[in-house]
Design an enzyme around this catalytic site. Structure first.
Site, PDB file in Angstrom:
ATOM      1  N   CYS A  45     -10.344   3.084   1.651  1.00  0.00           N
ATOM      2  CA  CYS A  45      -8.709   3.041   1.906  1.00  0.00           C
ATOM      3  C   CYS A  45      -8.243   4.394   1.376  1.00  0.00           C
ATOM      4  O   CYS A  45      -8.414   5.420   1.662  1.00  0.00           O
ATOM      5  CB  CYS A  45      -8.503   1.631   1.718  1.00  0.00           C
ATOM      6  SG  CYS A  45      -6.756   1.621   2.476  1.00  0.00           S
ATOM      7  N   HIS A  66     -11.541  -1.942   4.886  1.00  0.00           N
ATOM      8  CA  HIS A  66     -12.087  -2.404   3.537  1.00  0.00           C
ATOM      9  C   HIS A  66     -13.063  -3.491   3.766  1.00  0.00           C
ATOM     10  O   HIS A  66     -13.020  -4.639   3.948  1.00  0.00           O
ATOM     11  CB  HIS A  66     -10.629  -3.474   3.037  1.00  0.00           C
ATOM     12  CG  HIS A  66      -9.627  -2.465   2.519  1.00  0.00           C
ATOM     13  ND1 HIS A  66      -9.729  -2.531   1.095  1.00  0.00           N
ATOM     14  CD2 HIS A  66      -8.443  -2.349   2.975  1.00  0.00           C
ATOM     15  CE1 HIS A  66      -8.346  -1.783   0.865  1.00  0.00           C
ATOM     16  NE2 HIS A  66      -7.804  -1.426   1.936  1.00  0.00           N
ATOM     17  N   GLU A  81     -14.737  -4.527   1.569  1.00  0.00           N
ATOM     18  CA  GLU A  81     -15.103  -5.592   0.389  1.00  0.00           C
ATOM     19  C   GLU A  81     -13.923  -6.836   0.644  1.00  0.00           C
ATOM     20  O   GLU A  81     -14.180  -7.852   0.003  1.00  0.00           O
ATOM     21  CB  GLU A  81     -14.571  -5.086  -0.887  1.00  0.00           C
ATOM     22  CG  GLU A  81     -13.285  -4.734  -1.140  1.00  0.00           C
ATOM     23  CD  GLU A  81     -12.547  -3.555  -0.587  1.00  0.00           C
ATOM     24  OE1 GLU A  81     -11.528  -3.277  -0.859  1.00  0.00           O
ATOM     25  OE2 GLU A  81     -13.145  -3.029   0.411  1.00  0.00           O
TER      26      GLU A  81
END
Length: 241
Positions: free
Chosen positions: A99, A188, A190
């Site tokens: 990001c 993202h 994660e």
């Protein structure tokens, strides 16, 4: 893999919620990427905490996180981070940018970044993966890969010699590679849906988005699933390959 060392360059402030549930964003990344026998350290670069010159060489790879700050800004820590990234590039260190990390890497290498003209992208976005990327073919990645997104900035123009390896209907550069040592991902990998829903609440609270938009974003999140396992495999393979 035993004995490898990695550093997370934390560019965001941890919310109390993410600290309590996930051990902060560092904990989120470690859960996704860390394997047995490795050492993972954290530097809160947004707070001015950077690795020393002599420490940089000790690491096998670096991960740059998301942030509430603008990657096109000129805060002191952002300028210091740009210098560090240029150094890591010259040392051919493995660097994975997520990001804000994706955007700041592009800027450090000579690309252009700024606001996305079509506004915020919040939800689960389908990324088209380039069929010409060896990384994807070696891992037998599908052509389309859904990922959680939460951004309003984007890469406008890639650095010279960089290659677009992923794009979406909303964002032209969802992923890029620079040589074999640098990769940026706009989404993202994660994030859990829970983290994103919490973040939508925070953005609303801070007046970054309005109520109707927040409700729409939440509805989109509920409807689609990110392929977190595929993204995990992809990130680990790049960082440690």
């Amino acid at each position: 893999m035993g004995g490898k060392r990695f550093a997370v360059l934390l560019c965001a402030e941890d919310s109390d919620y993410v600290k309590k549930i996930y051990g902060g964003y560092f904990g989120v990344f470690v859960k996704m990427l860390a394997e047995e026998g490795e050492t993972w350290d954290m530097y809160r670069v947004a707070g001015g905490d950077f690795p020393d010159e002599e420490e940089i060489g000790d690491y096998d790879g670096f991960v740059i996180t998301g942030s509430c700050s603008d990657a096109h800004g000129n805060d002191v820590w952002i300028c210091e981070l740009l210098s560090l990234l240029k150094k890591l590039d010259s040392m051919k260190k493995k660097v994975l940018g997520i990001c804000f990390g994706h955007q700041i890497l592009s800027r450090a290498l000579g690309g252009k970044i700024g606001r996305n003209t079509s506004g915020w992208d919040i939800g689960v976005t389908t990324v088209h993966l380039s069929s010409s990327s060896k990384l994807f073919t070696s891992l037998k990645m599908p052509a389309l890969l859904p990922v959680i997104e939460c951004h309003r900035d984007e890469v406008w123009e890639l650095p010279p010699k960089a290659e677009v390896i992923g794009w979406s209907d909303k964002t032209g550069v969802e992923m890029f590679k620079y040589g074999d040592h640098i990769m940026g991902i706009q989404g993202h990998p994660e994030y859990t849906k829970d983290i994103l829903l919490h973040l939508i609440g925070r953005l609303l609270q801070r007046n970054f988005i309005v109520g109707a938009f927040a409700d729409e974003a939440k509805a989109r999140v509920e409807k689609h699933e990110p392929d977190r396992e595929a993204w995990k495999k992809l990130c680990i393979s790049f960082l440690k390959g």
